[in-house]
Design an enzyme around this catalytic site. Structure first.
Site, PDB file in Angstrom:
ATOM      1  CB  CYS A 190     -65.907 -33.452 -14.205  1.00 37.69           C
ATOM      2  SG  CYS A 190     -65.861 -32.922 -15.705  1.00 37.69           S
ATOM      3  CG  HIS A 202     -66.897 -42.234 -17.752  1.00 40.17           C
ATOM      4  ND1 HIS A 202     -66.533 -40.902 -17.503  1.00 40.17           N
ATOM      5  CD2 HIS A 202     -67.087 -41.959 -17.592  1.00 40.17           C
ATOM      6  CE1 HIS A 202     -67.815 -40.478 -16.400  1.00 40.17           C
ATOM      7  NE2 HIS A 202     -68.550 -41.242 -17.407  1.00 40.17           N
ATOM      8  CB  CYS A 218     -61.462 -39.203 -18.970  1.00 37.28           C
ATOM      9  SG  CYS A 218     -63.116 -39.358 -19.249  1.00 37.28           S
ATOM     10  CG  ASP A 227     -68.197 -35.883 -13.249  1.00 36.58           C
ATOM     11  OD1 ASP A 227     -67.724 -35.383 -14.088  1.00 36.58           O
ATOM     12  OD2 ASP A 227     -68.760 -37.490 -13.737  1.00 36.58           O
ATOM     13  CB  SER A 228     -69.831 -34.328 -16.936  1.00 41.49           C
ATOM     14  OG  SER A 228     -69.180 -34.955 -16.646  1.00 41.49           O
ATOM     15  CD  GLU A 253     -71.748 -43.056 -18.488  1.00 41.86           C
ATOM     16  OE1 GLU A 253     -73.130 -43.166 -18.328  1.00 41.86           O
ATOM     17  OE2 GLU A 253     -71.294 -41.395 -18.297  1.00 41.86           O
TER      18      GLU A 253
END
Ligand code: DGL
Length: 269
Positions: A75, A188, A186, A12-13, A154
């Site tokens: 991702c 997240h 996404c 993932d990023s 995050e």
């Protein structure tokens, strides 16, 4: 080493792909997993398709050097803009989070109206729409980038007044459309499930592609006779391209369990 005893490679990023790893561990606890988080170059969601493709190729090369049996692009941004090209280039199974999420959404909707939220790059690519229309041409779809959700996740601001205000600001505009299904496009966003559900109402089904992706990986491994059958597996190796220090703390929240060691590694190496 026997092919089936090799690890599952995931990238993932950054830290978000650990939501997919959590589901992989839940559904296949005996498999070894190698994770790469490209923390030096996150976010991908604001970058051009060309740049994301270049990063994805480098991440894939890194994981292949770790001798993995399958690569999971955990991702949404990289799955949206790079996966179709990577599938043609690669000779080991590669899968992403997009198709499993789209399939689950098409199956979940009853009124045929689906909302997709994701990073700017994912939404701009229209990859979810294309996949959903391929599955069902009669669907009505609206999509919306919600870039601030990544920072909230995050930061660990998973609920509370400010997070709720941000979620309202993005999603209230979609209420009139009347979708009964919302794709969390996404990595997240599953962390904000609670507050998103509170804002859009419990009648709206939230599709979390992490769980669906783990099931898809399991199907691919079974189809290719790549399921590990010993009972000494379950190892988790974690690499990042920037300092491991913050990653460990935030990553443990995403993964829902302690991470023993995070190693620094440049994909260019
Ligand atoms: N992992 C990205 C995604 O799922 C979110 C973070 C980023 O923008 O890189 O789209």
């Amino acid at each position: 080493m026997k092919e089936e005893d090799k690890s599952i490679g995931v990238f993932d990023s950054g830290v978000g792909g650990l939501t997919v790893v959590a589901e992989l561990i839940r559904s296949m606890p005996g498999e070894d997993i190698v994770y790469f988080g490209d923390t030096a170059r996150v976010p991908y969601g604001t970058k051009s398709p060309e740049t994301v493709l270049r990063f994805a190729r480098e991440n894939l090369d890194f994981l292949k050097k770790k001798d993995v049996k399958i690569i999971v692009i955990a991702c949404n941004t990289a799955s949206s803009v790079a996966l179709p090209l990577l599938l043609v280039e690669e000779d080991i199974p590669v899968t992403g989070v997009l198709l499993p999420g789209a399939k689950a959404a098409a199956a979940a909707t009853e009124n045929g109206r689906i909302t997709i939220i994701g990073t700017s790059a994912t939404i701009r690519s229209r990859a979810y729409e294309k996949e959903l229309y391929r599955l069902n041409g009669d669907l009505e779809i609206r999509s919306l980038p919600c870039p601030l959700f990544v920072s909230l996740a995050e930061e660990g601001w998973l609920d509370g007044e400010i997070t709720e205000m941000v979620v309202h600001r993005y999603l209230d505009s979609l209420a009139e459309f009347g979708a009964d299904t919302l794709v969390l496009g996404c990595t997240h966003y599953p962390l904000l499930k609670g507050v998103i559900s509170k804002v859009v109402g419990e009648g709206v089904k939230l599709v979390d592609s992490a769980m669906e992706t783990a099931l898809e990986v399991q199907r691919i491994l079974e189809r290719n006779n790549l399921v590990r059958d010993g009972d000494d597996g379950g190892r988790f190796d974690c690499y990042v391209s920037d300092t491991p220090y913050l990653f460990k703390e935030v990553g443990e929240r995403f993964l829902g369990r302690p991470i023993d060691r995070v190693e620094h590694q440049n994909t260019g190496d």
